[in-house]
Design an enzyme around this catalytic site. Sequence first.
Site: not given
Length: 445
Positions: A170, A355
């Site tokens: 991320e 995720e």
Amino acid sequence: MANGFSFRRSDFADDFLFGVATSAYQIEGASFGGAGPSHWDTFAATPGNTKNAEDGAVACDHYHRYETDLDLIAGANLDTYRFSTSWARVMPDGRTVNPEGLDFYDRLTDAMLERGIKPMLTLHHWDMPAALADEGGWRNRAITDHFATFAGHVIDRIGDRMFASGTFNEPWCIGWLSHFLGQHAPGLRDIRATARAMHHVLVAHGKAVDVLRAAGQDNVGIYLNFEPAEPANGDDGDAEAALTYHAIYNEWFLGALFKKRYPRRALAGLEPHLPEGWRDDMELIARPIDWLGINNYTRKLVARAADAPWPSLEEVPGPLPKTDMGWEISPESFAWLLSWIAESHTGDLPLIVSENGMANPDTLADGRVDDAARIAYLQAHIDAMKGVIEEGVPIKGYTVWSLLDNYEWALGYGKRFGIVHVDYDTLERTPKASWHALRDALARR
Ligand code: PNW
């Protein structure tokens, strides 16, 4: 609400991988095994930065309990485990290697293989050695070489046994959330720092890819997070704001990695702050990779905020049901996102949903945790993903966030994402209903 899944493993291709994801700082216990302080330790030590000043010093004590935890993964019939290596554990002062740190990841890797679990590595999931953060962290280009060195040490030790190796978790959170919104370490609210961090993390990715290739890695990728953005109201101002949000959040990293350019709407505010010569880095940033990891939980409604400085927008609460994070549940947005990424940027490149999951205030009663809401969330997103796969998008795996309830960063231990409950007094693990349901669904053919 359901207490089982309706999907079965044979709804997916034979080589489709189901798994769970975690990260080092959120579960291991940063005070064990000779790890150095990371900038999350120093961030959490300043009152007001994290809930109750909670940190990852002990977390789930996974450092000592990893065998139990891997048994839980294998016991749920999962194929893969997405884990991360702590930079501050491997290089406590940012420069010297801690052999105990590498030994831990070596043991962890072997313990996965013994159980038939495919190791899916994230080199960096946010725990930077404090010594390097003190030298400017992601604002300082020197960090990109430090990161490449760290990547080399990890890959030299465990790379031979990785199923897949990803560089970063991320980059949007590393850049925007941490340097512009100030919610994560180092907690800055500074557009210049943000632009530099958002560029340097990509340069570090490119350098690390070169290191991994030189070491013979042939299944290399990166994990990006996305939030589809929709205008809060029908007017043009909100539509503009949603497009700008989309450019910063969803297109910045994809654009650089796959098109060697940053999106125009994001450059409008960030370009004046980028380091000189940034265009010359685009070849390095866009080194070919073998897969893209996609993290997604929710969508955002965006409105124009005329008085605010660039990007002059604000998130507004939406009407959909929400998780314990206050995040709207939108499997429709998830499906849109998966198609959009493939159509606009990645084409035939294999994708992994790396995720997806929900926080829920799961309570333990009579030795059971009935997280029917999580089962419903996961089922809806798995159904949405299946529809996209049937349209031809090459999605090859799905890892649930998370195996365990764990340290949810600035929100401390208050948010529970696990399919396994953790009692933070005793550190006892209790599989939730979702763990049992996953085990059963993955056994069904
Ligand atoms: C991701 N946001 O974080 C991380 O990869 C995990 O470490 C984390 O536990 C998980 O999602 C759940 O939060 C994010 O504010 C944190 O947009 C915050 C945001 C996005 C992702």
